[in-house]
Write a protein that holds these residues in place. Structure first.
Motif, short mmCIF file in Angstrom:
data_model
loop_
_atom_site.label_atom_id
_atom_site.label_comp_id
_atom_site.label_asym_id
_atom_site.label_seq_id
_atom_site.Cartn_x
_atom_site.Cartn_y
_atom_site.Cartn_z
N LEU A 1 38.90 70.87 55.90
CA LEU A 1 39.00 70.16 57.03
C LEU A 1 38.13 70.76 58.15
O LEU A 1 37.48 70.15 59.01
N GLN A 2 38.28 71.96 58.17
CA GLN A 2 37.59 72.77 59.59
C GLN A 2 36.01 72.58 59.30
O GLN A 2 35.22 72.45 60.18
N GLU A 3 35.49 72.62 58.08
CA GLU A 3 34.14 72.59 57.70
C GLU A 3 33.78 71.04 57.93
O GLU A 3 32.41 70.89 57.66
N TYR A 4 34.47 70.19 58.13
CA TYR A 4 33.98 68.78 57.94
C TYR A 4 33.76 68.36 56.94
O TYR A 4 32.92 67.33 56.76
N MET B 1 36.49 69.13 63.14
CA MET B 1 37.52 68.54 62.36
C MET B 1 37.81 67.13 62.63
O MET B 1 38.01 66.72 63.76
N HIS B 2 37.93 66.03 61.76
CA HIS B 2 38.33 64.69 61.95
C HIS B 2 39.64 64.55 62.15
O HIS B 2 40.50 65.14 61.63
#
Lengths: 332, 704
Positions: free
Chosen positions: A42-45, A1-2
């Motif tokens: 978000l979690q998966e980028y 996650m960024h």
């Protein structure tokens, strides 16, 4: 996650000042409402904003029915709208589409605005292990064209993208001529829902007509859509909690044994919620009998393009239209 | 004296802990000074990698970035546990620059927080030098596994000529895609070193195997590895092996010098642990007009990795389920650039029986014979493959009981003959079987002066109710009320239990618990000169402890031992839209003694619903171009939800007393309830629609 900063503006005008942009992967600032889709991305980028602007508490969550029709605040949850008595009674298509979406937990959390702006379920978009995705990385190619495309669109596709729009709600709303109210730094505007999402063409990374900073504040449905006989039909791979393989939203007005007017929209097959004016025209004045319905529904195939695994959708969507019209017409 | 507890429907002793969130799963243990790990995984199916970790190392909170360049060389001493592939060598992690499958771990980041670890893992830059990869099973030539060809190709009689001469023949190909177990709890490991000793809190179906595997990987004594795993949130076989993430967690903890927690993401669950392999089977049956089978030819092949030859019992049941003098089975593998498959609920049997029992249904149609009658006409009176008598076999009783409960006699055999409005109704059935497994096990029973007892064995409970059923067996044997007995499992410090798989836990651990309790009770009664256990313990005023080890004798040489069953289903198919709904299921099982009917029923219902998933929806969609799993999440990988479970589910345990299988007389239930469900549903769909679908899952597109 960024890593990102979560902004929690006190009111809408403060929220707008951040210039967030929905539906663009290179946007450094994005809105977050219910978060049911955003958090996955978000979690998966897949999404990497530096800043997330929370819309919690700054958007209207009201549900109003008046002489003008229905107005849904963008922050109203799927559950609230689906079970609102006036919605159930006068716009059952909307309630049905919502209750056929997701799970109770998701519906308690997800909002109207967020539902319209959720991103495609295309597995190639959602897996950064694939480098090719024009939606995620413009110009990188489309892994779905010759890939595992059973889930993908057959309408509105381009050589750059065949990702399907996942919302059920949007399909029902498009059928009912709904509009979205949008607020931005430049003021308010209203856009027909059928114009909110763009076709992918050669810019699949641009998903909507929203300008930077703009936010959906409400959905309006004209009063003339109320009281139509309608049905939301969803074909899927399991009985609940699953995206559509094919969905048909149908609202009709009968004139004895004939159909006076019809609105037909499809989900699960289009790169955006797909209205079918040619089918509607053929249904208007048609006898309410199977052959006539099938003939009208066959027009849905115009302009379709299958990519192999999803070829079956072209036949299935016609059958779904027929069935949805039959069920709607049989309703008292 | 207390009433007998074995055979009683006792509610789960751990139920309250679970529904209140008080049960502690692997990722939930509180360990001081814990750091968090995230794995970087290959996005190439074959080739070499170069890694640039500079940005990741500078990312906030990062403690270590471990790659093949800086990882300690691990011992990887030889170790083969029961669930490991017999041929090949397990995946070594971070030891060189080669990758041979998608999702292979290529770097490990350890950071202060999970978010920091995940972010740093995402900014590790990897460049790939791709090499040709075998990722499309259609383009791989299957081969016999290594070893004696006679193990993989088995023939009795003259199957080829018998088939050619048979009056009625069926010869079809059946395909099952890759399936993933998809337990709700993700795999998780917390690793903590103290000098050369390691403690692992882990999600596993076999604590001792984890200890032994990790000891071998790190070159330390197995006694120095303690594995703790009290609760498992579903596993279905995915936790049988010790997977590479356990090594990674321990490696991360060693490098960081701190305890490390590693939890797989849902996407990683499709790469970091095994799966039910994609299989292609050809089943050919030849019969005479009276339904007598004259020939069975059943061959199948399955995907496996390039580094291990995983095989499962795909064709075993074919060799004994139905009587037939001429049988040929051939099992092959297709080595590919994928990670190694593993056992998934009813491994082998569930897949093989889909082909066999579908083909039997096709034969019944060809013969215009009732499918139950066809099976009855081919009921063997002994295991014709092993040439042994069955220790017990209740197939006929299962067919009869299930058919009666289902109302099968009312069935009109003609396809498309039953309707309910728009829905086409179909009735189908299939047989089920799964071997009785019984392995050495140990247990300890400790009687305390206060009239309570502690009983323990290093077993596991992934959901079938080990906590409860062992407490029942112990209390029943000791003669104590159930609330006075505390059973403990899931810790390598407890007496050794076998693998929690193959439906063998009740047979093995249950027999050990019974033996230990009997010993302790006898000793207490004798020493206290009492007739009643509570009185004896009070009188003794001291702890009485007994351990027992049980092991199978020579039964397997004297008997063929299996559970048998039959499953009947009613489906409704929408012929226009292709949707299938299962409306009713009746399963009848001859599985020996049933220790807890309530939990056993629950387990069977779970298996039957799992079978609905296999039949109608489960499919890990592997992109043949590169071997990635495109639907590696729970949105696009559909498993049945409540709305998919039929409103009517009946489970019948036929009365079966089998004195030969093991001391408790149980045959196991974990797997058999999944077996036969997929073919029964496929057969019912044929009956409803006239369409025979030979490729699972039977999604709407296949029925248009």
């Amino acid at each position: 996650m960024h890593p990102f900063v979560l902004e929690r503006p006190r009111d809408l005008s403060a929220a707008l000042s951040f210039g967030a942009q929905a539906g663009r992967n290179d946007a450094p600032v994005e809105y977050i409402a219910g978060g049911t889709d955003m958090v996955q991305l978000l979690q998966e980028y897949v999404r990497r904003p530096d800043r997330l602007v929370s819309l919690a508490g700054v958007l209207d969550d009201g549900i109003e029915i008046g002489s003008q029709g229905l107005r849904l605040g963008a922050a109203a949850t799927m559950a609230e709208v689906a079970t609102h008595q006036a919605v159930v009674e006068r716009f059952p298509l909307i309630s049905q589409a919502l209750l056929n979406s997701a799970s109770p937990q998701v519906r308690n959390q997800a909002t109207m605005g967020g539902n319209l702006l959720q991103r495609t379920r295309c597995p190639y978009f959602r897996d950064v292990g694939y480098e090719a995705c024009n939606k995620r990385a413009p110009g990188s190619g489309c892994a779905a064209l010759d890939g595992e495309n059973r889930w993908h669109a057959v309408l509105g596709t381009s050589d750059d993208c065949i990702a399907v729009h996942p919302s059920d709600l949007a399909v029902a709303l498009v059928a009912l001529d709904a509009s979205v109210e949008i607020r931005g730094a430049g003021g308010d505007r209203s856009v027909p829902l059928s114009d909110l999402h763009r076709l992918p063409r050669d810019t699949p990374h641009l998903e909507t007509v929203l300008e930077p900073g703009e936010v959906i504040t409400a959905i309006t449905v004209p009063a003339n859509a109320a009281g139509l006989r309608s049905h939301y039909l969803k074909v899927r791979d399991r009985a609940s909690f699953e995206f559509a393989v094919v969905a048909a939203a149908v609202a009709i007005e009968m004139d004895g044994a004939r159909i006076r007017q019809a609105r037909v929209a499809l989900g699960g097959v289009g790169t955006k919620p797909w209205r079918l004016p040619n089918v509607e025209a053929a249904l208007a004045g048609a006898e309410f009998e199977p052959a006539a319905l099938r003939q009208a529904a066959a027009l849905a195939a115009e302009g379709t393009q299958g990519r192999g695994h999803n070829d079956f959708k072209i036949e299935l969507m016609q059958r779904a239209i027929v069935r949805a019209v039959e069920i709607a017409g049989a309703r008292a | 004296m207390t009433a007998a507890l074995i055979g009683k429907s006792v509610s789960r002793v751990d139920g309250r802990l679970k529904v209140t969130g008080a049960a502690t799963y692997a990722a939930e243990f509180e360990v001081p000074n814990l750091a968090h790990a995230a794995v970087v995984r290959s996005i190439a199916a074959n080739g070499r990698i170069a890694i640039d970790t500079a940005k990741a190392e500078r990312a906030p909170g990062v403690i270590a970035v471990v790659t093949h360049r800086n990882a300690p060389r691990l011992a990887y001493q030889p170790h083969k546990g029961l669930p490991d592939a017999a041929v090949g060598e397990r995946l070594h992690v971070l030891q060189d620059d080669r990758v041979n499958h998608q999702g292979q771990p290529i770097a490990l980041v350890v950071a202060e927080t999970l978010e920091q670890a995940v972010y740093a893992a995402q900014v590790v830059r990897v460049t790939y030098r791709n090499e040709a990869a075998a990722t499309d099973m259609e383009s791989v030539d299957p081969v016999l596994p290594t070893g004696k060809p006679a193990e993989w190709e088995i023939r009795r009689g003259e199957p080829d000529s018998a088939f050619e001469q048979a009056e009625f023949r069926v010869d079809q190909t059946y395909v099952i895609p890759r399936e993933n177990h998809n337990p709700i709890e993700m795999f998780a490991t917390i690793a903590s070193w103290q000098d050369n000793s390691l403690t692992l809190w882990d999600k596993t179906q076999w604590v001792h195997n984890v200890a032994e595997e990790i000891a071998a990987v790190f070159g330390i004594a197995a006694d120095n590895v303690r594995v703790i795993s009290p609760f498992v949130g579903g596993a279905f076989g995915s936790g049988l092996r010790c997977w590479p993430h356990v090594t990674l967690a321990a490696l991360g903890a060693r490098v960081a010098g701190r305890p490390v927690k590693l939890v797989l993401s849902r996407r990683e669950m499709y790469y970091g642990v095994g799966y039910r392999p994609h299989t292609v089977q050809r089943a050919a049956l030849g019969a005479s007009r009276d339904g007598q089978l004259h020939a069975i030819r059943h061959e199948g092949f399955q995907e496996t990795s390039t580094y291990e030859e995983f095989t499962e019992a795909l064709l075993s049941a074919t060799r004994f389920l139905h009587s037939c003098p001429n049988v040929h089975t051939r099992h092959r593998i297709a080595p590919m650039n994928v990670h190694t498959p593993t056992y998934m609920r009813a491994p082998g049997e569930a897949s093989g029986m889909y082909a066999l029992e579908s083909a039997m249904d096709e034969l019944a149609v060809a013969l215009n014979m009732d499918p139950v009658e066809l099976r009855l006409r081919n009921e063997p009176d002994r295991d014709e493959f092993k040439d042994l008598p069955f220790s017990s076999r209740s197939t006929k009783e299962c067919y009869r009981a299930a058919a009666e409960r289902f109302g099968w006699a009312q069935r009109n055999a003609a396809p498309r003959s039953m309707r309910d409005g728009r829905w086409l109704i179909g009735w189908g059935m299939a047989s089920a079987t799964y071997p009785m497994n019984y392995a050495p096990a140990s247990a300890l029973a400790r009687l305390l002066p206060d009239g309570t007892a502690e009983v323990m064995s290093a077993a596991s409970d992934m959901g079938p109710g080990t906590w409860t059923s062992m407490t029942q067996v112990a209390a029943d044997t000791l003669g104590l009320p159930i609330e006075r007995v505390k059973f403990t499992l899931g810790d390598t410090r407890l007496p050794r239990a076998p693998i929690h798989g193959g439906s063998m836990t009740m047979a093995s651990v249950g027999s050990a618990v019974q033996a230990a309790c009997r010993k302790a009770r006898d000793e207490a009664l004798a020493r206290a000169d009492a007739n009643e256990i509570e009185e004896a313990m009070k009188r003794l005023g001291q702890v009485i402890e007994a351990t027992a080890d049980v092991a199978p004798g020579d039964e397997t040489k004297r008997f063929s031992m299996h559970a048998f069953g039959a499953v009947f289903v009613e489906v409704a198919v929408d012929p226009d839209l292709g949707e299938t709904r299962v409306r009713r299921m009746v399963g009848a099982y001859g599985a020996g003694r049933v220790v807890n009917p309530k939990i056993a029923r629950s387990q069977c219902i779970g298996g039957m619903i799992g079978g609905i998933g296999m039949a109608l929806m489960e499919h890990s969609v592997v992109d043949p171009r590169n071997g990635r799993v495109t639907n590696a999440n729970l949105a696009e990988y559909a498993v049945p939800v409540h709305a998919d479970a039929p409103p009517v589910m009946d489970v019948i345990f036929v009365d079966e007393h089998d004195p030969h299988v093991n001391p408790l007389g149980v045959k196991g239930l974990g797997e058999i309830a999944l077996v036969g469900v997929a073919p029964a549903i496929a057969n019912a769909i044929f009956h409803a629609t006239g369409k025979r679908v030979r490729e699972l899952p039977i999604t709407p597109d296949k029925l248009l």
